[in-house]
Write a protein that holds these residues in place. Structure first.
Motif, PDB file in Angstrom:
ATOM      1  N   LYS A  40       0.827  -1.207   0.000  1.00 32.11           N
ATOM      2  CA  LYS A  40       0.000   0.000   0.000  1.00 32.11           C
ATOM      3  C   LYS A  40       0.862   1.258   0.000  1.00 32.11           C
ATOM      4  O   LYS A  40       0.414   2.325  -0.422  1.00 32.11           O
ATOM      5  CB  LYS A  40      -0.922   0.010   1.238  1.00 32.11           C
ATOM      6  CG  LYS A  40      -2.090  -0.955   1.159  1.00 32.11           C
ATOM      7  CD  LYS A  40      -2.626  -1.296   2.550  1.00 32.11           C
ATOM      8  CE  LYS A  40      -3.154  -0.128   3.336  1.00 32.11           C
ATOM      9  NZ  LYS A  40      -4.477   0.346   2.893  1.00 32.11           N
ATOM     10  N   PRO A 248       6.190   1.857  -8.372  1.00 28.33           N
ATOM     11  CA  PRO A 248       4.802   1.718  -7.918  1.00 28.33           C
ATOM     12  C   PRO A 248       4.060   3.044  -7.824  1.00 28.33           C
ATOM     13  O   PRO A 248       2.841   3.044  -7.668  1.00 28.33           O
ATOM     14  CB  PRO A 248       4.957   1.082  -6.537  1.00 28.33           C
ATOM     15  CG  PRO A 248       6.290   1.547  -6.065  1.00 28.33           C
ATOM     16  CD  PRO A 248       7.155   1.602  -7.289  1.00 28.33           C
ATOM     17  N   ASN A 251       4.953   4.711 -12.250  1.00 27.86           N
ATOM     18  CA  ASN A 251       4.871   3.697 -13.309  1.00 27.86           C
ATOM     19  C   ASN A 251       6.010   3.764 -14.323  1.00 27.86           C
ATOM     20  O   ASN A 251       5.906   3.209 -15.419  1.00 27.86           O
ATOM     21  CB  ASN A 251       3.518   3.772 -14.039  1.00 27.86           C
ATOM     22  CG  ASN A 251       2.351   3.580 -13.106  1.00 27.86           C
ATOM     23  OD1 ASN A 251       2.346   2.656 -12.292  1.00 27.86           O
ATOM     24  ND2 ASN A 251       1.358   4.450 -13.194  1.00 27.86           N
ATOM     25  N   VAL A 275      -2.907  -0.122 -14.436  1.00 29.00           N
ATOM     26  CA  VAL A 275      -3.629  -1.383 -14.219  1.00 29.00           C
ATOM     27  C   VAL A 275      -2.665  -2.561 -14.237  1.00 29.00           C
ATOM     28  O   VAL A 275      -2.726  -3.456 -13.378  1.00 29.00           O
ATOM     29  CB  VAL A 275      -4.729  -1.568 -15.276  1.00 29.00           C
ATOM     30  CG1 VAL A 275      -5.357  -2.952 -15.158  1.00 29.00           C
ATOM     31  CG2 VAL A 275      -5.798  -0.488 -15.123  1.00 29.00           C
ATOM     32  N   ASN A 277       0.387  -2.476 -13.523  1.00 25.93           N
ATOM     33  CA  ASN A 277       1.438  -2.292 -12.525  1.00 25.93           C
ATOM     34  C   ASN A 277       0.906  -2.434 -11.098  1.00 25.93           C
ATOM     35  O   ASN A 277       1.500  -1.924 -10.156  1.00 25.93           O
ATOM     36  CB  ASN A 277       2.087  -0.905 -12.695  1.00 25.93           C
ATOM     37  CG  ASN A 277       3.422  -0.806 -11.966  1.00 25.93           C
ATOM     38  OD1 ASN A 277       4.145  -1.791 -11.844  1.00 25.93           O
ATOM     39  ND2 ASN A 277       3.756   0.387 -11.495  1.00 25.93           N
ATOM     40  N   GLN A 278      -0.191  -3.140 -10.948  1.00 28.31           N
ATOM     41  CA  GLN A 278      -0.710  -3.399  -9.609  1.00 28.31           C
ATOM     42  C   GLN A 278       0.215  -4.366  -8.861  1.00 28.31           C
ATOM     43  O   GLN A 278       0.868  -5.213  -9.486  1.00 28.31           O
ATOM     44  CB  GLN A 278      -2.120  -3.983  -9.690  1.00 28.31           C
ATOM     45  CG  GLN A 278      -3.154  -3.008 -10.218  1.00 28.31           C
ATOM     46  CD  GLN A 278      -3.257  -1.764  -9.352  1.00 28.31           C
ATOM     47  OE1 GLN A 278      -3.590  -1.845  -8.175  1.00 28.31           O
ATOM     48  NE2 GLN A 278      -2.950  -0.603  -9.929  1.00 28.31           N
ATOM     49  N   ARG A 280       1.916  -7.395  -7.104  1.00 25.68           N
ATOM     50  CA  ARG A 280       1.781  -8.852  -7.130  1.00 25.68           C
ATOM     51  C   ARG A 280       2.705  -9.414  -6.074  1.00 25.68           C
ATOM     52  O   ARG A 280       3.868  -9.031  -5.990  1.00 25.68           O
ATOM     53  CB  ARG A 280       2.154  -9.414  -8.506  1.00 25.68           C
ATOM     54  CG  ARG A 280       1.212  -8.999  -9.623  1.00 25.68           C
ATOM     55  CD  ARG A 280       1.646  -9.636 -10.956  1.00 25.68           C
ATOM     56  NE  ARG A 280       0.723  -9.319 -12.027  1.00 25.68           N
ATOM     57  CZ  ARG A 280       0.755  -8.224 -12.773  1.00 25.68           C
ATOM     58  NH1 ARG A 280       1.709  -7.323 -12.530  1.00 25.68           N
ATOM     59  NH2 ARG A 280      -0.125  -8.007 -13.723  1.00 25.68           N
TER      60      ARG A 280
END
Length: 300
Positions: A40, A248, A251, A275, A277-278, A280
């Protein structure tokens, strides 16, 4: 003294009633949750791994048993899990927090303990999660405990957490040099930080062991700095040369390069879409960590 303490750490736990497979599955689910909580905040990449590694080094240095080293390390990895309840705009705020915002941040140890309360393996880590911000002088939170009432695992993680926070980048400052961070620990020894564990950290530095962890996200894998906006960019622990990673926050894309000097990340000049680059989870890192943790626990 520490033999007595570690025997208390190793006291009867629910884990002894579960199979290795069940423990692996349960702890993996917690580790994945903790990893996403960390994701986060783009400035805290690798924080959980580093705190866990520092904590394990301290425990090993003092002769803790394998099971207690594993428990301390697990507590280090999960200590911030309560931040799942904190709004992103507070965690990612580039300026100093207001009093109200800091009051919200201070809820994360209690929130983490509540989150873990009904978990079958909560007894392994709940003290580390709930009490790692307590202070020997009684000025910590959430309960204002003094030294005699702060569990040893929480005292260890409190020192490890503070050291990593100081030596890591934040939205409002660059990393503090290692020597200055150690000096801050020394100056606040016995008040904010347990004096014994501050001394252990200083001994680890004298033995040259801290540099293997500082500004890394896994064994041998350094953090990378985004050339566009500055936040640290983590490299998956199973990445290969020429793989692409991205910041993050903005981008910006980078390509991994491996040389005799280690890993680096070179800007490609491109940006990826948000999208794709969320975050994981680093499955390889989590699997290794859990395997290293479960084996000692199931041998108790």
């Amino acid at each position: 003294m520490f033999k007595r303490i570690t025997s208390l750490l190793s006291g009867g736990t629910t884990s002894s009633k579960l199979s290795r497979e069940a423990q692996t599955e349960l702890l993996t689910s917690l580790a994945v949750m903790a990893w996403f909580v960390e994701a986060k905040d783009p400035y805290t990449g690798g924080h959980l791994w580093r705190v866990s590694q520092y904590a394990k080094l301290m425990a090993k240095h003092q002769g803790f048993s394998d099971i207690d080293v594993a428990r301390v390390g697990l507590g280090g990895f999960l200590h911030d899990i309560g931040k799942v309840s904190i709004e992103d705009q507070i965690l990612r705020k580039p300026d100093s927090l207001t009093d109200d915002e800091f009051s919200i941040i201070k809820t994360h140890p209690s929130n983490g303990a509540r989150l873990l309360a009904a978990h079958p393996l909560s007894d392994l880590v709940i003290k580390s999660v709930e009490l790692h911000h307590e202070r020997p002088d009684g000025q910590g939170y959430p309960f204002g405990l003094t030294k005699a009432d702060i569990p040893v695992e929480a005292a260890i993680i409190g020192v490890a957490d503070a050291f990593d926070a100081m030596t890591s980048a934040r939205p409002y400052r660059s990393p503090i040099p290692k020597e200055k961070a150690l000096d801050i620990l020394r100056q606040n020894s016995g008040r904010q930080f347990d004096s014994h564990w501050v001394d252990v950290m200083l001994q680890l530095e004298n033995e040259g062991l801290l540099d293997l962890i500082i500004m890394h996200s896994a064994d041998g894998i350094p953090l990378h700095e985004c050339p566009s906006c500055g936040p640290v960019v983590t490299q998956p622990s199973d990445a290969n040369e020429s793989d692409l990673i991205a910041c993050p926050l903005c981008n910006a894309q980078m390509q991994l390069v491996k040389s005799d000097d280690g890993w680096s990340a070179q800007p490609t000049g491109h940006y990826v879409d948000a999208v794709s680059n969320q975050p994981r989870e680093d499955s390889a890192l989590i699997q290794r960590f859990i395997a290293q943790t479960v084996v000692p626990l199931t041998q108790s």
